[in-house]
Design a protein around this motif. Structure first.
Motif, PDB file in Angstrom:
ATOM      1  N   ASP A  33       0.820  -1.217   0.000  1.00  8.82           N
ATOM      2  CA  ASP A  33       0.000   0.000   0.000  1.00  8.82           C
ATOM      3  C   ASP A  33       0.851   1.263   0.000  1.00  8.82           C
ATOM      4  OD1 ASP A  33       0.908  -0.512   2.524  1.00  8.82           O
ATOM      5  OD2 ASP A  33      -1.001  -0.191   3.552  1.00  8.82           O
ATOM      6  N   ASP A  34       2.157   1.097  -0.138  1.00 12.27           N
ATOM      7  CA  ASP A  34       3.059   2.236  -0.292  1.00 12.27           C
ATOM      8  C   ASP A  34       3.231   2.500  -1.787  1.00 12.27           C
ATOM      9  OD1 ASP A  34       5.503   3.806  -0.592  1.00 12.27           O
ATOM     10  OD2 ASP A  34       5.830   3.398   1.529  1.00 12.27           O
ATOM     11  N   PRO A  35       3.088   3.747  -2.235  1.00 15.37           N
ATOM     12  CA  PRO A  35       3.212   4.045  -3.676  1.00 15.37           C
ATOM     13  C   PRO A  35       4.522   3.579  -4.286  1.00 15.37           C
ATOM     14  CG  PRO A  35       2.308   5.934  -2.499  1.00 15.37           C
ATOM     15  CD  PRO A  35       2.720   4.943  -1.448  1.00 15.37           C
ATOM     16  N   GLU A  36       5.604   3.547  -3.500  1.00 21.06           N
ATOM     17  CA  GLU A  36       6.891   3.098  -4.031  1.00 21.06           C
ATOM     18  C   GLU A  36       6.806   1.666  -4.551  1.00 21.06           C
ATOM     19  OE1 GLU A  36      10.116   3.379  -1.321  1.00 21.06           O
ATOM     20  OE2 GLU A  36       9.668   5.430  -0.715  1.00 21.06           O
ATOM     21  N   PHE A  37       6.130   0.817  -3.808  1.00 20.69           N
ATOM     22  CA  PHE A  37       6.047  -0.596  -4.161  1.00 20.69           C
ATOM     23  C   PHE A  37       5.220  -0.787  -5.433  1.00 20.69           C
ATOM     24  CE2 PHE A  37       5.519  -5.156  -3.206  1.00 20.69           C
ATOM     25  CZ  PHE A  37       6.766  -5.442  -2.686  1.00 20.69           C
ATOM     26  N   ASN A  38       4.104  -0.089  -5.510  1.00 20.73           N
ATOM     27  CA  ASN A  38       3.277  -0.187  -6.711  1.00 20.73           C
ATOM     28  C   ASN A  38       4.021   0.321  -7.941  1.00 20.73           C
ATOM     29  OD1 ASN A  38       1.002  -1.274  -5.465  1.00 20.73           O
ATOM     30  ND2 ASN A  38       0.217   0.747  -4.898  1.00 20.73           N
ATOM     31  N   TYR A  39       4.833   1.338  -7.761  1.00 17.16           N
ATOM     32  CA  TYR A  39       5.560   1.917  -8.889  1.00 17.16           C
ATOM     33  C   TYR A  39       6.567   0.922  -9.461  1.00 17.16           C
ATOM     34  CZ  TYR A  39       8.141   5.444 -11.571  1.00 17.16           C
ATOM     35  OH  TYR A  39       8.739   6.166 -12.582  1.00 17.16           O
ATOM     36  N   ARG A  40       7.261   0.205  -8.592  1.00 16.59           N
ATOM     37  CA  ARG A  40       8.303  -0.716  -9.056  1.00 16.59           C
ATOM     38  C   ARG A  40       7.792  -2.114  -9.377  1.00 16.59           C
ATOM     39  NH1 ARG A  40      12.531  -0.748  -4.453  1.00 16.59           N
ATOM     40  NH2 ARG A  40      10.681  -0.302  -3.184  1.00 16.59           N
ATOM     41  N   PHE A  41       6.782  -2.568  -8.632  1.00 17.34           N
ATOM     42  CA  PHE A  41       6.343  -3.964  -8.777  1.00 17.34           C
ATOM     43  C   PHE A  41       4.845  -4.062  -9.059  1.00 17.34           C
ATOM     44  CE2 PHE A  41       9.707  -3.735  -5.445  1.00 17.34           C
ATOM     45  CZ  PHE A  41      10.751  -4.224  -6.221  1.00 17.34           C
ATOM     46  N   PRO A  42       4.418  -3.529 -10.181  1.00 18.54           N
ATOM     47  CA  PRO A  42       2.979  -3.510 -10.490  1.00 18.54           C
ATOM     48  C   PRO A  42       2.409  -4.880 -10.854  1.00 18.54           C
ATOM     49  CG  PRO A  42       4.230  -2.678 -12.356  1.00 18.54           C
ATOM     50  CD  PRO A  42       5.214  -2.876 -11.241  1.00 18.54           C
ATOM     51  N   TYR A  43       3.267  -5.861 -11.140  1.00 16.13           N
ATOM     52  CA  TYR A  43       2.780  -7.181 -11.577  1.00 16.13           C
ATOM     53  C   TYR A  43       2.979  -8.253 -10.508  1.00 16.13           C
ATOM     54  CZ  TYR A  43       3.692  -4.429 -15.766  1.00 16.13           C
ATOM     55  OH  TYR A  43       3.763  -3.416 -16.683  1.00 16.13           O
ATOM     56  N   ARG A  44       3.133  -7.827  -9.260  1.00 17.82           N
ATOM     57  CA  ARG A  44       3.421  -8.787  -8.185  1.00 17.82           C
ATOM     58  C   ARG A  44       2.257  -9.742  -7.933  1.00 17.82           C
ATOM     59  NH1 ARG A  44       2.139  -3.948  -6.209  1.00 17.82           N
ATOM     60  NH2 ARG A  44       0.510  -3.826  -4.613  1.00 17.82           N
ATOM     61  N   GLU A  45       1.031  -9.282  -8.117  1.00 21.38           N
ATOM     62  CA  GLU A  45      -0.119 -10.168  -7.891  1.00 21.38           C
ATOM     63  C   GLU A  45      -0.235 -11.209  -9.003  1.00 21.38           C
ATOM     64  OE1 GLU A  45      -3.609  -7.844  -7.343  1.00 21.38           O
ATOM     65  OE2 GLU A  45      -2.903  -6.934  -5.458  1.00 21.38           O
ATOM     66  N   LYS A  46       0.217 -10.862 -10.185  1.00 21.59           N
ATOM     67  CA  LYS A  46       0.200 -11.813 -11.295  1.00 21.59           C
ATOM     68  C   LYS A  46       1.315 -12.836 -11.160  1.00 21.59           C
ATOM     69  CE  LYS A  46       0.102 -11.972 -16.364  1.00 21.59           C
ATOM     70  NZ  LYS A  46       0.136 -11.159 -17.621  1.00 21.59           N
ATOM     71  N   ARG A 113      15.269 -10.914 -15.245  1.00 21.55           N
ATOM     72  CA  ARG A 113      15.042 -12.269 -14.763  1.00 21.55           C
ATOM     73  C   ARG A 113      13.855 -12.358 -13.807  1.00 21.55           C
ATOM     74  NH1 ARG A 113      20.081 -10.959 -14.019  1.00 21.55           N
ATOM     75  NH2 ARG A 113      20.087 -11.224 -11.740  1.00 21.55           N
ATOM     76  N   ARG A 114      13.101 -11.293 -13.702  1.00 17.83           N
ATOM     77  CA  ARG A 114      11.898 -11.337 -12.863  1.00 17.83           C
ATOM     78  C   ARG A 114      10.750 -10.702 -13.624  1.00 17.83           C
ATOM     79  NH1 ARG A 114      13.194  -7.717  -7.652  1.00 17.83           N
ATOM     80  NH2 ARG A 114      11.050  -8.288  -7.164  1.00 17.83           N
ATOM     81  N   ARG A 115       9.537 -11.175 -13.321  1.00 18.73           N
ATOM     82  CA  ARG A 115       8.367 -10.731 -14.076  1.00 18.73           C
ATOM     83  C   ARG A 115       7.432  -9.828 -13.276  1.00 18.73           C
ATOM     84  NH1 ARG A 115       6.258 -16.620 -15.363  1.00 18.73           N
ATOM     85  NH2 ARG A 115       6.950 -16.779 -13.181  1.00 18.73           N
ATOM     86  N   ASP A 116       7.659  -9.690 -11.971  1.00 20.62           N
ATOM     87  CA  ASP A 116       6.747  -8.899 -11.143  1.00 20.62           C
ATOM     88  C   ASP A 116       7.022  -7.407 -11.217  1.00 20.62           C
ATOM     89  OD1 ASP A 116       9.212  -9.329  -9.844  1.00 20.62           O
ATOM     90  OD2 ASP A 116       8.328  -8.796  -7.913  1.00 20.62           O
ATOM     91  N   ALA A 117       8.179  -7.014 -11.774  1.00 20.93           N
ATOM     92  CA  ALA A 117       8.608  -5.617 -11.759  1.00 20.93           C
ATOM     93  C   ALA A 117       8.432  -4.939 -13.107  1.00 20.93           C
ATOM     94  CB  ALA A 117      10.066  -5.534 -11.339  1.00 20.93           C
ATOM     95  N   ASN A 118       8.326  -3.615 -13.063  1.00 21.89           N
ATOM     96  CA  ASN A 118       8.430  -2.781 -14.248  1.00 21.89           C
ATOM     97  C   ASN A 118       9.899  -2.364 -14.326  1.00 21.89           C
ATOM     98  OD1 ASN A 118       8.674  -0.421 -15.889  1.00 21.89           O
ATOM     99  ND2 ASN A 118       6.475  -0.035 -15.691  1.00 21.89           N
ATOM    100  N   PRO A 119      10.672  -2.932 -15.233  1.00 23.19           N
ATOM    101  CA  PRO A 119      12.117  -2.688 -15.237  1.00 23.19           C
ATOM    102  C   PRO A 119      12.495  -1.230 -15.455  1.00 23.19           C
ATOM    103  CG  PRO A 119      11.450  -3.876 -17.208  1.00 23.19           C
ATOM    104  CD  PRO A 119      10.275  -3.870 -16.293  1.00 23.19           C
TER     105      PRO A 119
END
Length: 339
Positions: A33-46, A113-119
């Protein structure tokens, strides 16, 4: 400060490698719920497995570098004494971080090498954080301890865990007469302000051509030359034994130094007085200090100071003879004999 009542179910300690899985859970639950996390890792739920894998790697690297990082956690007895809050402190600014790229190479031509992040966002965030650190904190050099990460699981918030973790760092900095610094997110900024951090300026993290952006704040807590302030409390007979005045004075630490300017702040002292009259003819020995503390404004420096200590009320720790003496010196929350 002192906003949260003491919670005896919580305990603070240094994390070990055995806490890694629990720390990863705190990070996964505490940061989204911190904007920093959503900005970097928008695909974490997927891609939750990817997200946890690289979170484990990140905190493993912190734990494997005790000469550079202190990972301090709060555990809870109502969570099987497992971690419910975490903090990561850089205690040796001059030492370089030893670790991986966490799945996102600095070179955009290399494969992630990771898919949860926006590189793209991940790299921009990393670059701007480094730039902001240099801009706002480089002048402190090694005379600082830096808070990189702070999070609490949502189910355990509003119990003072974050405040206790911050105070750990502030106490360590005070013991070494150095500053405390942090690059604060919108969620953390209010907490740091309550703990008397100073806002040094804000900066944005934004990829050129995109509307989405983050705003963060560089904040500092000045270094001090002693760990605890000294509070003096005294009351004396005024006019008659049945009318007394309590004088409450709070002295700041002997020398407070502004880390940015190097100037020293003069010791300041504030005195609050309140007079109460007791119409009964009972013995003067029946007077107790807490009676007068209750009459004081609850926003006084003394009341705020005493509320920070997670112990029994101070009046319960004073002997009857001490109370009759009428003068106390309180250091680190514990009474010393009157002089």
């Amino acid at each position: 400060m002192g906003e949260f009542p003491p919670d005896t179910r919580l305990a603070l300690r240094t994390a070990t490698s055995a806490d890694l899985e629990d720390i990863a859970t705190v990070a996964q639950e505490g940061f989204p719920d911190d904007p920093e996390f959503n900005y970097r890792f928008p695909y974490r739920e997927k891609y939750p497995d990817d997200n946890r894998k690289w979170i484990l790697q990140e905190y493993r690297e912190y734990l494997e570098q005790p000469d550079k990082y202190e990972v301090i956690i709060i555990t809870a007895s109502d969570n099987d004494d497992k971690a419910v809050a975490l903090s990561v402190w850089d205690i040796s600014i001059s030492k370089a971080h030893r670790g991986s790229d966490l799945g996102i190479p600095d070179n955009p031509e290399e494969q992630c090498r990771r898919r949860d992040a926006n590189p793209i966002h991940f790299r921009k965030f990393k670059d701007r954080m480094n730039e902001a650190f240099e801009l706002y904190f480089s002048e402190y050099g090694t005379d600082q301890i830096h808070l990189w990460l702070l999070a609490t699981r949502p189910a355990f918030r509003r119990r003072g865990a974050g405040t206790r973790l911050c105070r750990w760092g502030l106490e360590r900095a005070s013991q070494n007469s150095i500053c405390t610094t942090v690059l604060a997110s919108p969620m953390g900024k209010c907490l740091y302000e309550e703990l008397s951090f100073t806002d040094c300026g804000s900066f944005d993290i934004q990829v050129e051509g995109e509307a989405e952006k983050l705003q963060l704040w560089a904040m500092t807590h000045p270094k001090t030359d002693s760990v605890a302030a000294v509070v003096q409390v005294e009351y004396s007979s005024i006019i008659s034994p049945y009318q007394r005045t309590i004088h409450i004075s709070m002295a700041s630490t002997p020398q407070a130094t502004d880390g940015r300017t190097g100037s020293k702040t003069r010791q300041r002292q504030k005195t609050h007085s309140t007079t109460t009259t007791d119409t009964s003819q009972s013995s003067t020995a029946s007077y107790s200090l807490d009676k007068y503390l209750n009459k004081a404004n609850d926003r006084s420096p003394l009341t705020r100071y005493l509320s920070d200590f997670e112990d029994i009320p101070i009046t319960e720790r004073l002997s009857q003879s001490d109370q009759q003496t009428g003068r106390f010196h309180i250091t680190d929350g514990y009474p010393r004999g009157g002089q």
